[in-house]
Write a protein that holds these residues in place. Structure first.
Motif, mmCIF file in Angstrom:
data_model
loop_
_atom_site.group_PDB
_atom_site.id
_atom_site.type_symbol
_atom_site.label_atom_id
_atom_site.label_comp_id
_atom_site.label_asym_id
_atom_site.label_seq_id
_atom_site.Cartn_x
_atom_site.Cartn_y
_atom_site.Cartn_z
ATOM 1 N N ALA A 1 0.812 -1.207 0.000
ATOM 2 C CA ALA A 1 0.000 0.000 0.000
ATOM 3 C C ALA A 1 0.849 1.262 0.000
ATOM 4 O O ALA A 1 0.395 2.332 -0.409
ATOM 5 N N TYR A 2 2.105 1.142 0.408
ATOM 6 C CA TYR A 2 2.984 2.316 0.458
ATOM 7 C C TYR A 2 3.847 2.455 -0.790
ATOM 8 O O TYR A 2 4.664 3.365 -0.883
ATOM 9 N N GLY A 3 3.722 1.560 -1.741
ATOM 10 C CA GLY A 3 4.497 1.657 -2.972
ATOM 11 C C GLY A 3 5.812 0.928 -2.919
ATOM 12 O O GLY A 3 6.607 1.031 -3.864
ATOM 13 N N ASN A 4 6.055 0.194 -1.866
ATOM 14 C CA ASN A 4 7.302 -0.554 -1.766
ATOM 15 C C ASN A 4 7.174 -1.876 -2.532
ATOM 16 O O ASN A 4 6.137 -2.536 -2.490
ATOM 17 N N VAL A 5 8.203 -2.259 -3.215
ATOM 18 C CA VAL A 5 8.213 -3.516 -3.946
ATOM 19 C C VAL A 5 8.406 -4.646 -2.944
ATOM 20 O O VAL A 5 9.380 -4.675 -2.192
#
Length: 93
Positions: free
Chosen positions: A83-87
């Motif tokens: 949800a935070y854009g981390n892979v």
């Protein structure tokens, strides 16, 4: 060149010309019978006008092109993000 060899070559040439124009009858009934009829067989798979041959070649080309395109443009791995854009990982087919 001796005369025997010349005679053989001349006879072979005349025989070749005669075989080209012989229609199977020694005395033709009509003038058109001097030339034999062509017997083309359209419809066999190897002939260029055959519908079956065209369909077979078209299908073969489509399969080859599809296989090459699938190899080149095939789906690649996709990144999975939180949800935070981390892979967080990769999903491969």
């Amino acid at each position: 060149m001796d005369s025997g060899r010349t005679a053989i070559i001349a006879l072979a040439f005349l025989g070749a010309i005669f075989s080209l124009f012989w229609s199977g009858a020694f005395i033709p009934e009509r003038a058109a019978d001097l030339i034999s009829q062509a017997e083309a067989r359209i419809g066999r798979p190897a002939t260029p006008v055959s519908y079956a041959g065209v369909a077979r070649r078209t299908t073969r080309r489509a399969v080859y092109a599809g296989a090459a395109a699938a190899t080149y443009y095939g789906p690649a791995c996709v990144e999975i993000r939180d949800a935070y854009g981390n892979v967080v990982g990769y999903r491969c087919p």
